[in-house]
Scaffold this active site. Structure first.
Site, PDB file in Angstrom:
ATOM      1  N   LYS A 112      23.184   5.579  53.300  1.00 13.59           N
ATOM      2  CA  LYS A 112      22.284   4.638  53.962  1.00 13.59           C
ATOM      3  C   LYS A 112      23.040   3.665  54.873  1.00 13.59           C
ATOM      4  CE  LYS A 112      18.453   5.109  50.848  1.00 13.59           C
ATOM      5  NZ  LYS A 112      19.042   6.140  49.939  1.00 13.59           N
TER       6      LYS A 112
HETATM    7  C1  LIG Z   1      18.461   7.391  49.725  1.00 18.28           C
HETATM    8  C2  LIG Z   1      19.322   8.444  49.147  1.00 18.28           C
HETATM    9  C3  LIG Z   1      18.944   9.806  49.168  1.00 18.28           C
HETATM   10  C4  LIG Z   1      17.624  10.278  49.728  1.00 18.28           C
HETATM   11  O1  LIG Z   1      17.545  10.151  51.135  1.00 18.28           O
HETATM   12  P1  LIG Z   1      16.123  10.207  51.871  1.00 18.28           P
HETATM   13  O2  LIG Z   1      16.400   9.881  53.284  1.00 18.28           O
HETATM   14  O3  LIG Z   1      15.281   9.150  51.182  1.00 18.28           O
HETATM   15  O4  LIG Z   1      15.569  11.564  51.683  1.00 18.28           O
HETATM   16  C5  LIG Z   1      19.832  10.738  48.663  1.00 18.28           C
HETATM   17  N1  LIG Z   1      20.994  10.370  48.115  1.00 18.28           N
HETATM   18  C6  LIG Z   1      21.390   9.074  48.058  1.00 18.28           C
HETATM   19  C7  LIG Z   1      22.684   8.749  47.428  1.00 18.28           C
HETATM   20  C8  LIG Z   1      20.582   8.068  48.584  1.00 18.28           C
HETATM   21  O5  LIG Z   1      20.968   6.783  48.515  1.00 18.28           O
END
Ligand SMILES: *Cc1c(COP(=O)(O)O)cnc(C)c1O
Length: 468
Positions: A112
């Site tokens: 993120k």
């Molecule tokens: C947020 C997150 C996901 C999922 O990603 P999306 O964009 O919501 O599908 C997967 N793995 C980790 C470690 C995350 O923080």
């Protein structure tokens, strides 16, 4: 370049307006009115660029001239300067046809950061030019809160308040939020559950007077600019592996569908992506959708991959918009009935169209631990539970000829989920240096009751009263 709502009833916006708006006023999500196109020659010309240069080239068409390119390039450079790897998102070969793209070298050790670090700077840039300030508020059960805090800390155009359920987030995740010592950051530990936090958030946005008074804003995964920033690493991986001469496939551990949707966007922009594999945990609404053509809501089950413990993946609406041939009125009706009945059947043609590109595979917690152990045994690589789901899904769904490499997106550093990794392998992953003293840093959070009035009063009192 303008942005239109997937529900067809909100005004089209320019890039900076869509950035600040987040959700559209008709309840829809913003998407570009058309996909910028990259020819084979354009893609060839990206090879040899470093990540920042490539990022500026890939994202520039989305700005629609609203931010001068030199200013934008400076923001992008600054956003990725804090990443702990020279390649920003390094690519590593795992086996004969699988590569790992490590998206976790940012400040909070999860993918993120790639989008959020840019988003915080874009907010600050646009607000400064307008002479405005915002109050960003979010609810988190894990990774989003810390990524948002790191992106917004120390910016004097922003106050950020993050709600988390008291005692219900992991210690690493809590400390990543509460040890940030910055005057514009407020952690609120709510005496309640994550759902209570989300209800408080919704109630704040529905309180028009409070929303306007505080100039409330959100940086959640429906913000278009987050998708835009994520498109970049699909291009980076494909070019590194031989695009446009060679096609690639991606395997993506999926929760809100934001990450894998960015892969879809890259393909719409002309990148030769052969296959997108969606890995899910026991919260498998998406893999069930691909198997049946129907989306049904069930209750959320807690798993070892908490950042994917989601039942309604909000970004799917952006894909549906294209599957409904960009007919916002038809999609709006379908979404309303989905909310009412908890069930959406998209019809055979749309289902087939989705399946031509996407495959889905589900792993429960036992499968996830097994996947971590297996990859460790075969390659010596320690994977966090989310990443392991992506890798295993990629292996299970690999369906193309051998010339197509499968890039599995590594979405979190294994040290972020040490218990699961240790259970699977007997090894406790080491915390990277930048966070080595995380457990010794002082924490700062305010414990508040699950009471809208109390939380609102706290926010009114604490936010910086800017000149605006
Ligand atoms: C947020 C997150 C996901 C999922 O990603 P999306 O964009 O919501 O599908 C997967 N793995 C980790 C470690 C995350 O923080």
């Amino acid at each position: 370049m303008r942005y239109i709502s997937t529900r067809g009833a909100a005004p089209a916006l320019a890039f900076d307006e869509a950035l600040l708006a987040g959700l559209a006023r008709d309840g829809g999500l913003y998407v570009p009115e058309s996909w910028p196109q990259f020819s084979a020659a354009d893609i060839r010309s990206l090879s040899g660029l470093d990540y920042v240069e490539l990022a500026v080239r890939v994202m520039a068409p989305f700005l629609g001239g609203r931010i001068p390119e030199a200013d934008f390039a400076a923001l992008v450079e600054d956003a990725y300067a804090g990443f702990n790897h020279a390649a920003v998102v390094p690519l590593k070969q795992l086996d004969g046809r699988t590569w790992l793209m490590e998206l976790f070298h940012g400040p909070t050790l999860a993918f993120k950061d790639v989008a959020m670090q840019l988003l915080g700077r874009l907010f600050d840039y646009v607000l400064r030019r307008r002479g405005e300030r915002v109050t960003i508020v979010g609810a988190t059960s894990g990774d989003t809160g810390s990524a948002a805090i790191e992106a917004c800390r120390d910016r004097d155009t922003i106050d950020i308040f993050i709600l988390h359920p008291l005692g219900r987030v992991s210690e690493v995740q809590r400390r990543q939020m509460t040890t940030v010592d910055s005057p514009n950051v407020w952690n609120i530990a709510v005496e309640g559950t994550f759902d209570d936090c989300q209800d408080l958030l919704k109630a704040m946005f529905n309180d028009a007077q409070f929303r306007d008074e505080m100039n409330l804003s959100a940086v959640n995964s429906i913000n278009w600019a987050r998708v835009m920033a994520q498109v970049v690493y699909y291009f980076a991986a494909a070019v590194a592996l031989g695009a446009p001469e060679r096609a690639v496939a991606f395997a993506v551990p999926t929760g809100n569908f934001g990450n894998v949707y960015a892969g879809y966007a890259a393909r719409e922009m002309g990148l030769a992506i052969d296959q997108l594999v969606i890995g899910s945990n026991s919260n498998d609404v998406l893999t069930r959708f691909l198997a049946t053509g129907q989306m049904t809501i069930e209750s959320v089950r807690p798993t070892l991959s908490p950042s994917m413990d989601i039942q309604v993946s909000s970004n799917v609406e952006r894909l549906l918009f294209d599957l409904y041939e960009r007919d916002g009125v038809a999609l709006s009706k379908a979404m309303a009935s989905f909310r009412r009945n908890g069930r959406l059947a998209v019809g055979d043609d749309r289902w087939r169209a989705a399946r031509a590109l996407f495959d889905g595979f589900r792993l429960d917690d036992a499968d996830t631990l097994q996947a971590i152990a297996e990859v460790y045994r075969q390659s010596g690589e320690l994977l966090d539970p989310h990443t392991a789901i992506g890798v295993a899904a990629g292996h299970a769904c690999y369906r193309r000829h051998g010339a197509v490499p499968m890039v599995a997106l590594a979405t979190a550093h294994p040290a972020k989920f040490p218990e699961a990794v240790e259970r699977a392998t007997g090894l406790r992953p080491a915390m990277p240096n930048r966070l080595a003293d995380l457990f010794g840093r002082p924490e700062r959070a305010d414990i508040l009751p699950n009471d809208l009035r109390v939380v609102q009063a706290f926010m009114r009192d604490r936010r910086t009263k800017g000149g605006a």
